[in-house]
Design a protein around this motif. Structure first.
Motif, short mmCIF file in Angstrom:
data_model
loop_
_atom_site.label_atom_id
_atom_site.label_comp_id
_atom_site.label_asym_id
_atom_site.label_seq_id
_atom_site.Cartn_x
_atom_site.Cartn_y
_atom_site.Cartn_z
N ALA A 131 0.85 -1.24 -0.24
CA ALA A 131 -0.08 -0.20 -0.02
C ALA A 131 0.70 1.27 0.06
O ALA A 131 1.10 1.89 0.87
CB ALA A 131 -1.05 0.36 0.94
N VAL A 132 1.50 1.63 -0.75
CA VAL A 132 2.55 2.59 -1.58
C VAL A 132 1.68 3.99 -0.81
O VAL A 132 0.66 4.65 -1.49
CB VAL A 132 3.16 2.77 -2.44
CG1 VAL A 132 3.80 4.08 -2.92
CG2 VAL A 132 3.62 1.17 -3.10
N PRO A 133 2.31 4.84 -0.05
CA PRO A 133 1.54 6.04 0.15
C PRO A 133 2.39 6.75 -0.58
O PRO A 133 3.19 7.13 -1.16
CB PRO A 133 2.01 6.40 1.31
CG PRO A 133 3.51 5.28 1.36
CD PRO A 133 3.33 4.40 0.86
N SER A 134 0.73 8.13 -1.23
CA SER A 134 1.77 9.12 -2.29
C SER A 134 2.60 9.92 -1.55
O SER A 134 2.66 10.60 -0.37
CB SER A 134 0.50 9.86 -2.46
OG SER A 134 -0.61 9.37 -3.15
N TYR A 135 3.37 10.54 -2.79
CA TYR A 135 4.95 11.38 -2.08
C TYR A 135 4.10 12.30 -2.66
O TYR A 135 4.10 12.80 -3.51
CB TYR A 135 6.34 10.86 -2.05
CG TYR A 135 7.43 11.59 -1.99
CD1 TYR A 135 8.07 11.24 -0.81
CD2 TYR A 135 7.76 13.01 -2.81
CE1 TYR A 135 9.42 12.61 0.00
CE2 TYR A 135 8.67 13.34 -2.37
CZ TYR A 135 9.42 13.51 -1.30
OH TYR A 135 10.77 13.99 -0.88
#
Length: 476
Positions: A455-459
């Motif tokens: 679940a990749v967090p937005s940067y």
């Protein structure tokens, strides 16, 4: 007193706050005839004296604090808040304490509204006493749902009756900031109202019986909130009890256990809640007046097959959003039983309020915000889980620095080491209230940590704190 004939419905709901409204909405959607009884304003505590007015008061405070953390913007917000404008906006959000809009919504569901004091008068029977003394009797073919909520608990103190203290109702509906305000308590209402009224111009003294603030959260939550309140000018005194109060020439005088005299124009007691069941007729169905109502996971009162208690009144989770969740569960359970169907009462089933035990979220709208879901480290250990706490500072997150200079905050996840799922998550920092639903999904969904890596967090956003937490768990 004028008696009227009995009117039959499938369901009778006592209490027209957001919880009772949602029970009525769900039972009507299932095709059941429903009556809703309300003695005050439709929309209840949340709409007029709690959630909505308190957050309307706090939003300008938080926005100003955020602005002051941004060079280029900070220079334009040096002055104090426009208190009359803040209070006027608060009034708009309470619909100026008129419930026409809420009544129109309720009528749109097809439920019938009865205004007056609702009381049980035996199994499946409710009497409604109107303001003119007229008594209407309602009977329920399938269920009566009690959603009467709670009221503020005041201590038994010498002189309190003459002081006319504020409770949460007066604190959220106040017409002007008192020059000085004493707040007694260290929980959510106390910290939020101290935040709001200090920013609106009051000099606030916060008296806390215990060692710190927000003692139902992780200890660092209360510590960070206390630090910020002190910087804002609030005088926090922990380990302090109030022994007596009086009003002398219009001024409140509170005497503490150490003999200190503290003076103010008003005093707010935020010292807990009690169930609104003392005048509900519980004795007519074998229950104790004034008691919390014990329920099963379908929200049915223990020992009955027709009475439900939904929301704060059952003492499971005194939060509006959790009460509305219970209302959806109860409405579905009432409808299923009325149709003779089989209930899905297993954990996480459609007719079981399982989240009350495992995944209750809450946001405290102070500056910084404090948000938590599930179990704290101490609660998880007390429950017998083998757990580990993983902490990171928000200073390690690029989005925090962009949010505002000097951003200060901390995050913790409580990891179940046997199942490698999350038992609880806590965030403290500006803007973290908008992060808590991601944590709620992870806790309620029992998402494995191995899956959370994907679940990749937005940067660069605050949500990158999830990556920092997972890295900290992996590396230590």
């Amino acid at each position: 007193m004028t008696e009227t004939e009995s009117i039959a419905y499938d369901v009778v709901v006592i209490g027209g706050g957001p919880v009772g409204e949602n029970v009525a909405d769900r039972t009507r959607a299932a095709g059941l005839t429903t009556a809703l009884v309300e003695s005050e304003l439709v929309g209840g505590e949340c709409s007029y004296w709690a959630c909505m007015p308190s957050k309307a008061l706090l939003r300008p405070v938080i926005a100003q604090a955020d602005a002051r953390r941004l060079p280029g913007l900070a220079q334009t917000v040096r002055g104090p808040l426009d208190a009359p404008a803040v209070l006027a906006r608060r009034d708009d959000y309470t619909s100026h304490w008129h419930d026409d809009g809420q009544v129109a919504w309720l009528e749109g569901t097809g439920a019938d509204l009865y205004r007056g004091q609702g009381r049980l008068a035996g199994p499946r029977t409710v009497t409604v006493t109107g303001s003119d003394g007229t008594v209407t009797t309602l009977t329920a073919r399938h269920a009566v749902a009690v959603s009467t909520g709670t009221r503020a608990q005041l201590p038994d103190l010498p002189g309190l009756g003459d002081v006319k203290p504020w409770t949460s109702r007066e604190a959220t509906s106040g017409k002007a900031a008192p020059d000085r305000l004493i707040v007694v308590g260290g929980g959510v209402v106390a910290t939020e109202m101290a935040t709001a009224w200090q920013a609106l111009g009051s000099r606030v003294t916060l008296l806390v019986r215990g060692k710190g603030l927000l003692n139902r959260m992780e200890p660092f939550a209360g510590e960070l909130v206390a630090e910020a309140l002190t910087e804002a000018g609030v005088d926090i005194r922990t380990g302090t009890s109030v022994e007596s109060v009086s009003r002398e020439n219009g001024t409140v005088v509170a005497v503490t256990g150490t003999g200190d005299r503290i003076e103010a124009e008003e005093i707010l007691f935020a010292t807990g809640r009690v169930p609104h069941t003392d005048d509900l007729g519980l004795e007519t169905v074998g229950l104790e007046p004034g008691s919390w109502l014990d329920v099963d996971d379908s929200l049915r009162v223990t020992g009955t097959d027709w009475l439900y208690a939904v929301g704060d009144v059952n003492h499971r989770a005194l939060l509006t959003h959790q009460g509305k969740y219970q209302a959806r569960i109860a409405g579905a359970a009432i409808a299923a039983r009325a149709a003779g169907g089989t209930l899905a009462e297993e954990p996480w089933g459609a007719h079981a309020a399982t989240a009350d035990h495992h995944a209750v979220p809450q946001v405290v709208f102070t500056d910084p915000e404090a948000a938590a879901v599930g179990l704290s480290l101490a609660e998880a250990e007390q429950a017998g889980h083998r757990v580990r706490a993983v902490d990171v500072e928000f200073s390690s997150v690029a989005g925090a620095g962009l949010y505002g200079d000097g951003y200060k905050g901390r995050a913790r996840m409580v990891v179940d080491l046997e199942e490698e799922i999350l038992r609880g998550v806590t965030f403290v920092g500006p803007g973290v209230g908008e992060l808590i639903h991601s944590a709620t999904v992870a806790v309620a969904g029992r998402v494995p940590l191995g899956r959370l890596w994907h679940a990749v967090p937005s940067y660069p956003t605050l949500s990158e704190v999830w990556l920092r937490l997972l890295e900290a768990y992996r590396d230590n």
